[in-house]
Write a protein that holds these residues in place. Structure first.
Motif, mmCIF file in Angstrom:
data_model
loop_
_atom_site.group_PDB
_atom_site.id
_atom_site.type_symbol
_atom_site.label_atom_id
_atom_site.label_comp_id
_atom_site.label_asym_id
_atom_site.label_seq_id
_atom_site.Cartn_x
_atom_site.Cartn_y
_atom_site.Cartn_z
ATOM 1 N N PHE A 186 36.670 22.978 46.516
ATOM 2 C CA PHE A 186 35.335 23.446 47.041
ATOM 3 C C PHE A 186 35.469 24.079 48.148
ATOM 4 O O PHE A 186 34.455 24.668 49.091
ATOM 5 N N ARG A 221 27.410 27.321 44.001
ATOM 6 C CA ARG A 221 28.937 27.151 43.410
ATOM 7 C C ARG A 221 29.001 28.244 42.360
ATOM 8 O O ARG A 221 28.376 28.175 41.342
ATOM 9 N N PRO A 225 35.497 26.603 41.917
ATOM 10 C CA PRO A 225 35.913 24.963 41.934
ATOM 11 C C PRO A 225 36.412 24.879 40.344
ATOM 12 O O PRO A 225 37.067 23.754 40.384
ATOM 13 N N THR A 256 24.903 23.379 43.433
ATOM 14 C CA THR A 256 24.901 23.587 44.794
ATOM 15 C C THR A 256 26.037 22.189 45.274
ATOM 16 O O THR A 256 25.602 21.237 44.343
#
Length: 283
Positions: A186, A221, A225, A256
């Motif tokens: 992240f 995101r 990730p 998120t």
């Protein structure tokens, strides 16, 4: 009390980070040895930013700050060094580069540097450095009256995540027989421990020593990730699990994880791993 457990500097946008024991806070984000977060960026032939979204092998380009150079390593490549001193404006080519919807001035690094990055990524590209006279501000839709500068980040100077949030995700992954993931998936700048899962979503401010930071926007995101930061390859992907419980109506139901954060006060303060953090919440 929450503790500061990680500080991460990313000198080159979307490349590997540098784990720090201490860092200096600036309005534009973390700084170490006069090097700022996302001070450099890789661009294509149209001067548009490249990221791990299109070139996951960027994760394998590892910068290290030496005395007067930024040393770069990448699998199968000879080590390469670029100078840390700012170039003489009279001798350097200034170009306009694009990072999402913004266009700013940058120094174009030389052809030898461009060749090294092009060979590392297998595509024609160049390295640019944020121009010291350029200004790029985080969205005032989220920062309100505060003018928060940033360099080549996606949009805000710092990203904060609590370890409880990752623990919560990993519990769900392990329950499905999948591997737990490290925090580097992240790419946070600052990590806190000893706060509840996703408590950072409800924070009004973080106080670290004499410095005060304000979370302003949940971090939506992208596919990054899903990229293993050690192999530069996609997988395993946590986004399907996150989709089940981390969509955010404030962000048009995007996933998120973490909070984009700005500096309210304490410019020039040095923060260190192990410091106590005061978290003010607004439930």
């Amino acid at each position: 009390m929450p503790l500061l457990t990680e500080l991460n500097l990313y000198p080159i946008k979307s490349c590997a980070g540098i784990s720090l024991r201490e860092a200096t806070l600036t309005p534009a984000g973390l700084m170490s040895q006069h090097i700022y977060d996302r001070e450099w960026m890789i661009v294509d032939e149209n001067w548009q930013a490249l990221t791990q979204r299109e070139f996951p092998k960027m994760a394998l380009i590892e910068p290290r700050i030496k005395a007067d150079t930024l040393e770069l390593r990448s699998p199968g490549m000879l080590r390469f060094e670029i100078p840390l001193d700012l170039p003489d404006p009279a001798d350097e080519k200034v170009v306009r580069v694009k990072v999402w919807d913004d266009e700013v001035a940058a120094y174009d690094c030389d052809d030898t540097t461009a060749l090294w990055f092009s060979n590392a990524l297998g595509t024609s590209c160049r390295l640019v450095r944020f121009h010291p006279d350029a200004t790029r501000l985080a969205s005032k839709e989220w920062t309100k009256e505060l003018e928060a500068p940033t360099l080549f980040s996606d949009g805000f100077p710092m990203l904060v995540i609590g370890t409880g949030s990752l623990d919560d995700l990993n519990e769900k992954l392990v329950a499905q027989g999948r591997a737990a993931l490290p925090m580097n998936r992240f790419r946070p700048n600052i990590v806190f421990s000893d706060i509840a899962a996703f408590e950072e979503d409800f924070a009004i401010s973080y106080t670290i020593g004499e410095a005060n930071l304000k979370p302003v926007k949940p971090s939506p995101r992208c596919p990054i990730p899903s990229i293993n930061q050690e192999s530069g390859e996609f997988g395993p992907d946590p986004l399907d699990i996150l989709q089940t419980y981390r969509t955010n109506p404030k962000m048009d139901d995007r996933i998120t994880f973490g909070m984009n954060t700005v500096l309210l006060s304490g410019e020039g303060q040095v923060i260190r791993v192990g410091q106590n953090v005061e978290v003010e919440l607004d439930f």
